[in-house]
Design a protein around this motif. Structure first.
Motif, PDB file in Angstrom:
ATOM      1  N   ILE A 138       0.742  -1.115  -0.063  1.00 26.28           N
ATOM      2  CA  ILE A 138       0.109  -0.155  -0.025  1.00 26.28           C
ATOM      3  C   ILE A 138       0.666   1.247  -0.041  1.00 26.28           C
ATOM      4  CG2 ILE A 138      -2.082  -0.989   1.249  1.00 26.28           C
ATOM      5  CD1 ILE A 138      -0.765   0.219   3.804  1.00 26.28           C
ATOM      6  N   CYS A 139       2.089   1.349  -0.112  1.00 28.35           N
ATOM      7  CA  CYS A 139       3.031   2.374   0.154  1.00 28.35           C
ATOM      8  C   CYS A 139       3.684   2.810  -1.263  1.00 28.35           C
ATOM      9  CB  CYS A 139       4.150   1.942   1.107  1.00 28.35           C
ATOM     10  SG  CYS A 139       3.594   1.445   2.505  1.00 28.35           S
ATOM     11  N   GLY A 140       3.284   2.525  -2.440  1.00 28.54           N
ATOM     12  CA  GLY A 140       3.442   2.753  -3.715  1.00 28.54           C
ATOM     13  C   GLY A 140       3.890   4.320  -3.863  1.00 28.54           C
ATOM     14  N   TYR A 141       2.958   5.010  -3.021  1.00 28.48           N
ATOM     15  CA  TYR A 141       2.818   6.549  -3.238  1.00 28.48           C
ATOM     16  C   TYR A 141       4.077   7.091  -2.664  1.00 28.48           C
ATOM     17  CZ  TYR A 141       1.200   6.719   1.549  1.00 28.48           C
ATOM     18  OH  TYR A 141       1.233   6.487   2.864  1.00 28.48           O
ATOM     19  N   ARG A 142       4.686   6.237  -1.836  1.00 25.57           N
ATOM     20  CA  ARG A 142       6.004   6.883  -1.104  1.00 25.57           C
ATOM     21  C   ARG A 142       7.164   6.618  -1.689  1.00 25.57           C
ATOM     22  NH1 ARG A 142       6.563   7.566   4.735  1.00 25.57           N
ATOM     23  NH2 ARG A 142       7.864   9.105   3.760  1.00 25.57           N
ATOM     24  N   PHE A 143       7.270   6.155  -3.027  1.00 20.92           N
ATOM     25  CA  PHE A 143       8.541   5.448  -3.715  1.00 20.92           C
ATOM     26  C   PHE A 143       9.589   6.374  -3.472  1.00 20.92           C
ATOM     27  CE2 PHE A 143      11.531   5.170  -7.028  1.00 20.92           C
ATOM     28  CZ  PHE A 143      11.631   3.627  -7.130  1.00 20.92           C
ATOM     29  N   ASN A 144       9.378   7.684  -3.637  1.00 19.55           N
ATOM     30  CA  ASN A 144      10.745   8.469  -3.453  1.00 19.55           C
ATOM     31  C   ASN A 144      11.168   8.625  -2.160  1.00 19.55           C
ATOM     32  OD1 ASN A 144      10.365   9.446  -6.075  1.00 19.55           O
ATOM     33  ND2 ASN A 144       9.072  11.139  -5.641  1.00 19.55           N
ATOM     34  N   ALA A 145      10.429   8.584  -1.110  1.00 20.13           N
ATOM     35  CA  ALA A 145      10.948   8.588   0.058  1.00 20.13           C
ATOM     36  C   ALA A 145      11.821   7.256   0.312  1.00 20.13           C
ATOM     37  CB  ALA A 145       9.746   8.817   1.237  1.00 20.13           C
ATOM     38  N   TYR A 146      11.136   6.203   0.037  1.00 21.34           N
ATOM     39  CA  TYR A 146      11.689   5.101   0.123  1.00 21.34           C
ATOM     40  C   TYR A 146      13.322   4.930  -0.791  1.00 21.34           C
ATOM     41  CZ  TYR A 146       8.243   2.322   2.450  1.00 21.34           C
ATOM     42  OH  TYR A 146       7.227   1.930   3.491  1.00 21.34           O
ATOM     43  N   PHE A 147      13.186   5.282  -2.100  1.00 22.05           N
ATOM     44  CA  PHE A 147      14.400   5.292  -2.781  1.00 22.05           C
ATOM     45  C   PHE A 147      15.365   6.000  -1.796  1.00 22.05           C
ATOM     46  CE2 PHE A 147      17.042   7.483  -6.116  1.00 22.05           C
ATOM     47  CZ  PHE A 147      17.412   6.359  -6.600  1.00 22.05           C
ATOM     48  N   SER A 148      15.140   7.609  -1.670  1.00 26.91           N
ATOM     49  CA  SER A 148      16.180   8.239  -0.629  1.00 26.91           C
ATOM     50  C   SER A 148      16.623   7.616   0.419  1.00 26.91           C
ATOM     51  CB  SER A 148      15.111   9.454  -0.387  1.00 26.91           C
ATOM     52  OG  SER A 148      14.936  10.454  -1.343  1.00 26.91           O
ATOM     53  N   GLN A 149      15.800   6.847   1.170  1.00 26.69           N
ATOM     54  CA  GLN A 149      16.409   6.104   2.414  1.00 26.69           C
ATOM     55  C   GLN A 149      17.240   5.171   2.000  1.00 26.69           C
ATOM     56  OE1 GLN A 149      16.195   7.217   5.638  1.00 26.69           O
ATOM     57  NE2 GLN A 149      17.216   5.102   6.329  1.00 26.69           N
ATOM     58  N   LEU A 150      17.092   4.301   0.912  1.00 29.18           N
ATOM     59  CA  LEU A 150      17.725   3.342   0.548  1.00 29.18           C
ATOM     60  C   LEU A 150      19.271   3.727   0.017  1.00 29.18           C
ATOM     61  CD1 LEU A 150      15.258   1.064  -1.905  1.00 29.18           C
ATOM     62  CD2 LEU A 150      16.284   0.441   0.457  1.00 29.18           C
ATOM     63  N   MET A 151      19.191   4.956  -0.454  1.00 28.67           N
ATOM     64  CA  MET A 151      20.367   5.483  -0.855  1.00 28.67           C
ATOM     65  C   MET A 151      21.409   6.069   0.328  1.00 28.67           C
ATOM     66  SD  MET A 151      20.429   5.970  -4.366  1.00 28.67           S
ATOM     67  CE  MET A 151      21.531   7.249  -4.834  1.00 28.67           C
ATOM     68  N   LYS A 152      20.570   6.498   1.511  1.00 25.50           N
ATOM     69  CA  LYS A 152      21.207   6.853   2.676  1.00 25.50           C
ATOM     70  C   LYS A 152      21.793   5.447   3.278  1.00 25.50           C
ATOM     71  CE  LYS A 152      18.664  10.837   3.792  1.00 25.50           C
ATOM     72  NZ  LYS A 152      17.356  11.507   4.296  1.00 25.50           N
TER      73      LYS A 152
END
Length: 181
Positions: A54-68
């Motif tokens: 259900i969290c697809g709308y937060r893709f950018n936040a997840y991507f940023s966190q994975l980068m960190k």
């Protein structure tokens, strides 16, 4: 008295409904928190699971966190991990093929996403010369994160930096020639 009890019952039911609605929103917000920790593989697995649900709308936040998280354990293999993650995001329709490719290239490739397109004529490149260079400089910062801080690709980052410098020179020469015509 019957009407009064009925009103209280209705008010009570409405309050319960409102509270349960709020609780489900709170649960949803708590579920859609990007992964923490230091293990990139584990974080990517959690991200895939959350983003699939259900969290697809937060893709950018997840991507940023994975980068960190990846910055905490830089290694050349991280490029492939992010490439696989982008392909997964495309296969699951979180990103279009173009979005996935551009996001990956923005961070992990010497090619400039901000330079894509037709910048070889006077009317296109010279009318937005400063904007184009500014976009490329911002992208170089993203490449610093992806190439240097995450995948330890110093030579790739140096090539990207050189490409930016060469583009600035060519663009300036092109625009000077365009103004003289």
């Amino acid at each position: 008295m019957k009407i009064r009890n009925s009103l209280y019952a209705s008010a009570f039911a409405a309050t319960l409904f409102a509270i349960s609605g709020c609780n489900s929103e709170t649960v949803k917000a708590n579920v859609c928190n990007p992964p923490e920790g230091h293990d990139l593989n584990q974080a990517m697995q959690q991200a895939k699971q959350d983003l699939s649900d259900i969290c697809g709308y937060r893709f950018n936040a997840y991507f940023s966190q994975l980068m960190k998280i990846a910055e905490g354990d830089p290694q050349p293999a991280n490029k492939e991990k992010f490439s696989d993650f982008m392909m997964w995001a495309h296969r699951t329709s979180l990103l279009s093929k173009r979005q996935a490719r551009e996001l990956y290239n923005r961070y992990f490739n010497v090619k400039y996403v901000s330079l894509m397109g037709d910048y070889n004529n006077c009317s296109t490149s010279c009318t937005r010369q400063q904007q184009l260079i500014s976009e490329m400089q911002q992208e170089l910062l993203d490449k610093e994160q992806g190439l240097l801080k995450i995948s330890r690709d110093n030579s790739g980052y140096q090539r990207a930096d050189r490409l930016l410098q060469e583009t600035e020179l060519v663009l300036e020469a092109t625009c000077t020639a365009c103004r003289s015509n």
